[in-house]
Design an enzyme around this catalytic site. Structure first.
Site, short mmCIF file in Angstrom:
data_model
loop_
_atom_site.label_atom_id
_atom_site.label_comp_id
_atom_site.label_asym_id
_atom_site.label_seq_id
_atom_site.Cartn_x
_atom_site.Cartn_y
_atom_site.Cartn_z
N GLY A 198 12.07 -11.07 6.52
CA GLY A 198 12.47 -12.65 6.17
C GLY A 198 11.59 -12.90 7.69
O GLY A 198 10.98 -13.70 8.04
N ARG A 258 23.24 2.07 -8.52
CA ARG A 258 22.38 1.62 -8.22
C ARG A 258 22.29 0.32 -9.06
O ARG A 258 21.88 -0.39 -9.19
CB ARG A 258 20.75 2.18 -9.19
CG ARG A 258 20.09 2.35 -8.58
CD ARG A 258 18.65 3.65 -9.21
NE ARG A 258 17.76 2.56 -10.17
CZ ARG A 258 18.05 2.41 -11.37
NH1 ARG A 258 19.34 3.28 -12.44
NH2 ARG A 258 17.29 2.27 -12.36
N THR A 264 12.72 -8.02 -2.48
CA THR A 264 13.62 -7.91 -2.47
C THR A 264 13.43 -7.16 -3.85
O THR A 264 12.76 -7.12 -4.82
CB THR A 264 14.59 -8.87 -3.22
OG1 THR A 264 14.91 -10.02 -2.70
CG2 THR A 264 15.98 -8.51 -3.66
N ARG A 280 0.86 2.06 3.93
CA ARG A 280 1.17 3.67 4.75
C ARG A 280 0.10 4.78 4.89
O ARG A 280 0.37 5.52 5.54
CB ARG A 280 2.74 3.63 3.79
CG ARG A 280 3.49 2.84 4.53
CD ARG A 280 4.73 2.80 3.54
NE ARG A 280 6.06 1.98 4.27
CZ ARG A 280 7.63 1.71 3.58
NH1 ARG A 280 7.35 1.56 2.18
NH2 ARG A 280 8.17 1.02 4.84
N HIS A 333 6.89 0.34 -6.94
CA HIS A 333 7.60 0.69 -6.32
C HIS A 333 8.56 1.22 -6.28
O HIS A 333 9.70 1.40 -6.02
CB HIS A 333 8.01 -0.99 -5.53
CG HIS A 333 8.13 -0.79 -3.71
ND1 HIS A 333 7.34 -0.52 -3.27
CD2 HIS A 333 8.86 -1.13 -3.08
CE1 HIS A 333 8.12 -0.12 -1.25
NE2 HIS A 333 8.70 -1.26 -1.81
#
Ligand code: APR
Length: 318
Positions: free
Chosen positions: A15, A89, A120, A152, A176
């Protein structure tokens, strides 16, 4: 005319870095909020004190009060907790879903006209949750993943060839995480496809490194996850939206038939402008990449299903 306004929810590593990066673009006033008292205020003041040297000419404020996000054109959500040792998870999913639920309610209360950029993790599912909870048009709720994953990949291509990153472009689709789909066929150096420049084994190695790039940073940092590249990726998306630039960028968005996929949030190329996701761009994929994208979407769907089950259990337990 008043400046545009960008709110950043969560003034942690991602942030705060995003706030500074966005402030340096000088296109919107920045408001950072966080639960921790004094922290967003302190970081904002520190950033403002850099302004005379860095050329920042917008205001940066920190607050613990959501009222101050009122009138924001975009809201970037980075609030959440990282996965800690011993945490499953599902635990992470549940905790971050709870946080995102509350944050989205505050966005609805105070900045109902904003475009939401989710950061997030788990990214695709949190974007879905924000969409569902906000009731916003799908164009106004998108997630940051593909831009980060593709920068990347660009970086690894430039390092492999020993060339400047400037003319390297790359495309990464999918969810992602490990199931993301880097597309060498659509990755180029000054217009030359990388498949003409780099042997297949090296490309496969770079694809694998791109998929695990977040984990590579976590393993090195030991106490957190990446934030410089994520912040740069959010700033690129925010710039395209705020200035209505119509950049074509890979972003997490809701698909309704595009790429043969429906009812799922996943990364695909989109055009970003003042309305948010203005168009999903469909490009032909090889049968192999198309299958990988499908599998990646299936993976996101199963996590969406896990989230639904966790919420049902919560409701049942009352
Ligand atoms: N409202 C506002 N801020 C909150 C809330 C909430 N309800 N809950 C947590 N936060 C804040 C924390 O106080 C913390 O300052 O979110 C911030 C998260 O910051 P970090 O722990 O530094 O995490 P960061 O590295 O910034 O990552 C944030 O982005 O890339 C993703 O996986 C990453 O999900 C993670 C998120």
């Amino acid at each position: 005319m008043a400046n545009m306004k960008a709110a950043i929810i969560g003034a942690g590593n991602v942030g705060a870095s995003t706030a500074l990066k966005l402030a340096e673009l000088n296109i919107a006033d920045i408001v950072m909020t966080d639960l921790v008292e004094g922290m967003p205020q302190g970081k904002a003041l520190d950033m403002m004190e850099s302004a005379p040297l860095s050329g920042i000419d917008v205001s940066i404020t920190g607050t613990n009060d959501y009222k101050e996000i009122a009138g924001s054109d975009i809201v970037v959500i980075t609030a959440g907790v990282p996965r800690k040792p011993g945490m499953s998870r599902d635990d992470l999913l549940k905790i971050n879903a709870h946080i995102i639920g509350e944050v989205v309610d505050d966005v609805l209360r105070h900045a109902p006209d904003a475009i939401i950029i989710m950061v997030t993790n788990p990214l695709d599912v949190m974007t879905y949750l924000a969409y569902q909870r906000s009731g916003f048009d799908k164009r106004r709720v998108l997630g940051m993943a593909g831009v980060l994953d593709s920068v990347r990949f660009r970086c690894f291509i430039a390092m492999e060839l020993g060339v400047s990153v400037k003319e390297v472009s790359a495309m990464v689709l999918g969810g992602h995480g490990d199931s993301m789909v880097p597309l060498p066929d659509y990755s180029t150096v000054s217009g030359i496809p990388i498949v003409e420049l780099i042997p297949k084994e090296a490309i496969d190695r770079m694809i694998s490194r791109t998929r695990k790039a977040g984990g590579e940073i976590v393993a090195l940092l030991k106490t957190g996850s990446a934030y410089y590249a994520p912040a740069a990726a959010v700033a690129a998306m925010a710039e395209s939206i705020l200035l209505d630039q119509k950049q074509l960028l890979p972003c997490c968005t809701k698909l309704d038939g595009e790429y043969g996929l429906s009812h799922v949030f996943v990364g695909v190329p989109v055009i970003l402008g003042k309305e948010g996701v203005e168009k999903v761009v469909e490009v032909p994929l090889s049968p192999e990449d198309s299958e990988k994208l499908k599998q990646s979407a299936e993976h996101v769907k199963s996590t969406m299903e896990d989230l639904r089950k966790l919420s049902d259990t919560d409701r049942a337990e009352g």
